[in-house]
Motif scaffolding. Structure first.
Motif, mmCIF file in Angstrom:
data_model
loop_
_atom_site.group_PDB
_atom_site.id
_atom_site.type_symbol
_atom_site.label_atom_id
_atom_site.label_comp_id
_atom_site.label_asym_id
_atom_site.label_seq_id
_atom_site.Cartn_x
_atom_site.Cartn_y
_atom_site.Cartn_z
ATOM 1 N N THR A 142 0.854 -1.191 0.000
ATOM 2 C CA THR A 142 0.000 0.000 0.000
ATOM 3 C C THR A 142 0.886 1.236 0.000
ATOM 4 O O THR A 142 1.614 1.481 0.959
ATOM 5 N N VAL A 143 0.842 2.007 -1.065
ATOM 6 C CA VAL A 143 1.639 3.236 -1.145
ATOM 7 C C VAL A 143 0.882 4.357 -0.442
ATOM 8 O O VAL A 143 -0.291 4.608 -0.722
ATOM 9 N N LYS A 144 1.570 5.004 0.489
ATOM 10 C CA LYS A 144 0.980 6.121 1.227
ATOM 11 C C LYS A 144 1.503 7.455 0.710
ATOM 12 O O LYS A 144 2.592 7.512 0.135
ATOM 13 N N VAL A 145 0.732 8.507 0.931
ATOM 14 C CA VAL A 145 1.145 9.841 0.508
ATOM 15 C C VAL A 145 0.865 10.829 1.627
ATOM 16 O O VAL A 145 -0.127 10.690 2.359
ATOM 17 N N SER A 157 5.398 6.898 0.066
ATOM 18 C CA SER A 157 6.229 5.857 0.674
ATOM 19 C C SER A 157 5.444 4.569 0.876
ATOM 20 O O SER A 157 4.218 4.575 0.993
ATOM 21 N N ARG A 158 6.193 3.458 0.929
ATOM 22 C CA ARG A 158 5.604 2.179 1.296
ATOM 23 C C ARG A 158 5.582 2.008 2.815
ATOM 24 O O ARG A 158 4.916 1.113 3.334
ATOM 25 N N SER A 159 6.307 2.861 3.512
ATOM 26 C CA SER A 159 6.296 2.864 4.973
ATOM 27 C C SER A 159 5.134 3.713 5.484
ATOM 28 O O SER A 159 4.608 4.550 4.746
ATOM 29 N N PRO A 160 4.733 3.524 6.752
ATOM 30 C CA PRO A 160 3.691 4.388 7.319
ATOM 31 C C PRO A 160 4.200 5.828 7.421
ATOM 32 O O PRO A 160 5.217 6.084 8.079
ATOM 33 N N ILE A 161 3.546 6.745 6.729
ATOM 34 C CA ILE A 161 3.874 8.164 6.872
ATOM 35 C C ILE A 161 2.592 8.951 7.106
ATOM 36 O O ILE A 161 1.597 8.711 6.425
ATOM 37 N N GLU A 199 13.386 7.212 -5.663
ATOM 38 C CA GLU A 199 12.505 6.380 -6.494
ATOM 39 C C GLU A 199 13.046 4.959 -6.583
ATOM 40 O O GLU A 199 12.283 3.990 -6.484
ATOM 41 N N ALA A 200 14.354 4.829 -6.768
ATOM 42 C CA ALA A 200 14.961 3.503 -6.876
ATOM 43 C C ALA A 200 14.772 2.697 -5.596
ATOM 44 O O ALA A 200 14.555 1.483 -5.633
ATOM 45 N N LYS A 201 14.831 3.379 -4.464
ATOM 46 C CA LYS A 201 14.711 2.700 -3.164
ATOM 47 C C LYS A 201 13.278 2.267 -2.890
ATOM 48 O O LYS A 201 13.031 1.139 -2.459
ATOM 49 N N GLU A 202 12.324 3.159 -3.129
ATOM 50 C CA GLU A 202 10.924 2.878 -2.803
ATOM 51 C C GLU A 202 10.195 2.130 -3.920
ATOM 52 O O GLU A 202 9.159 1.516 -3.679
ATOM 53 N N LYS A 203 10.710 2.229 -5.144
ATOM 54 C CA LYS A 203 10.031 1.671 -6.322
ATOM 55 C C LYS A 203 8.629 2.292 -6.475
ATOM 56 O O LYS A 203 7.631 1.590 -6.632
ATOM 57 N N ILE A 207 7.636 9.448 -7.201
ATOM 58 C CA ILE A 207 8.707 10.134 -6.471
ATOM 59 C C ILE A 207 9.650 10.851 -7.434
ATOM 60 O O ILE A 207 10.199 11.907 -7.104
ATOM 61 N N ARG A 208 9.829 10.309 -8.638
ATOM 62 C CA ARG A 208 10.728 10.972 -9.596
ATOM 63 C C ARG A 208 10.266 12.399 -9.877
ATOM 64 O O ARG A 208 11.081 13.320 -9.967
#
Length: 242
Positions: A142-145, A157-161, A199-203, A207-208
């Protein structure tokens, strides 16, 4: 203002290979998504953009518009940028091929962002929906914004933000829905700009745009739909379709 929809469609998906060709109530998922996009009646034209002869054949079989990619691409946006480079269009809506439950009302809100942007300051618009279930908030699929006070994206992010360090402070968590609306110039810029570290890290391709200073306007929607990322998602989609 000419508005088209592009549906990038890869056959091989890392989490669920061939998911776009899975059966959903008698038709492949990609056909259901294409037909849903056409049925919104919001677009001058709808295309599927793919590197797969299998997907191309099934779209041609319903007399749909299909474009075969010439090159290999890291992201759906790259694939679409190649397809629209020589087209005379203003706004390009990227509809994900695994989202057959397209919400026309939410899409119309995204399109309205550009109709109201007389100075053409907004490069992209996209959708977000509030989420409250902590399992979903923590799920890397789940991608968060997070957004500023005018609903411009600050980060994905894919992390909780935001991270809930202070449990007393209430915050709304938003899931990013994978529908992008681009000005054509922003899409052409994306094609030329190399991928950077975040972008490379989160895929996460959005982000780009942020890393290069593009403005992404987020539009809130309460229609969640179903994104078919896993076999379990497909089973839920089949149940809902019934």
């Amino acid at each position: 203002m000419k508005i088209i929809s592009m549906i990038p469609a890869r056959y091989q998906a890392s989490r669920f290979p061939a998911k776009l060709m899975q059966d959903l109530a008698g038709k492949p998922v990609i056909v259901r998504t294409y037909e849903a996009a056409v049925n919104t009646q919001l677009f001058d034209e709808v295309y599927v953009v793919t590197d797969s002869p299998i997907i191309a054949k099934v779209i041609q079989g319903i007399n749909g518009n299909v474009i075969m990619s010439k090159n290999q691409h890291e992201s759906g946006s790259d694939r679409i940028a190649e397809a629209v480079e020589d087209m005379d269009v203003d706004i390009v809506i990227n509809v994900q091929g695994d989202e057959p439950f397209i919400d026309a009302v939410s899409l119309e809100k995204v399109i309205d962002v550009f109709k109201k942007d007389a100075d053409k300051l907004i490069d992209l618009a996209s959708l977000m929906t509030p989420i409250t279930d902590w399992e979903e908030i923590s799920n890397p699929n789940t991608v968060k914004v997070i957004v500023d006070n005018q609903n411009f994206a600050l980060y994905f992010s894919r992390s909780p933000i935001p991270y809930p360090r202070d449990k007393e402070v209430q915050a709304t968590y938003y899931k990013h829905k994978g529908i992008y609306a681009f000005r054509k110039r922003a899409l052409m810029d994306f094609k030329k700009l190399p991928m950077l570290t975040l972008e490379a890290k989160e895929k996460i391709e959005a982000i780009r745009f942020l890393e290069y200073g593009k403005k992404i306007k987020m539009v809130e929607t309460h229609v969640t739909g179903i994104e078919i990322d896993t076999p379990e998602d497909l089973e839920r989609a089949r149940t809902v379709w019934k």
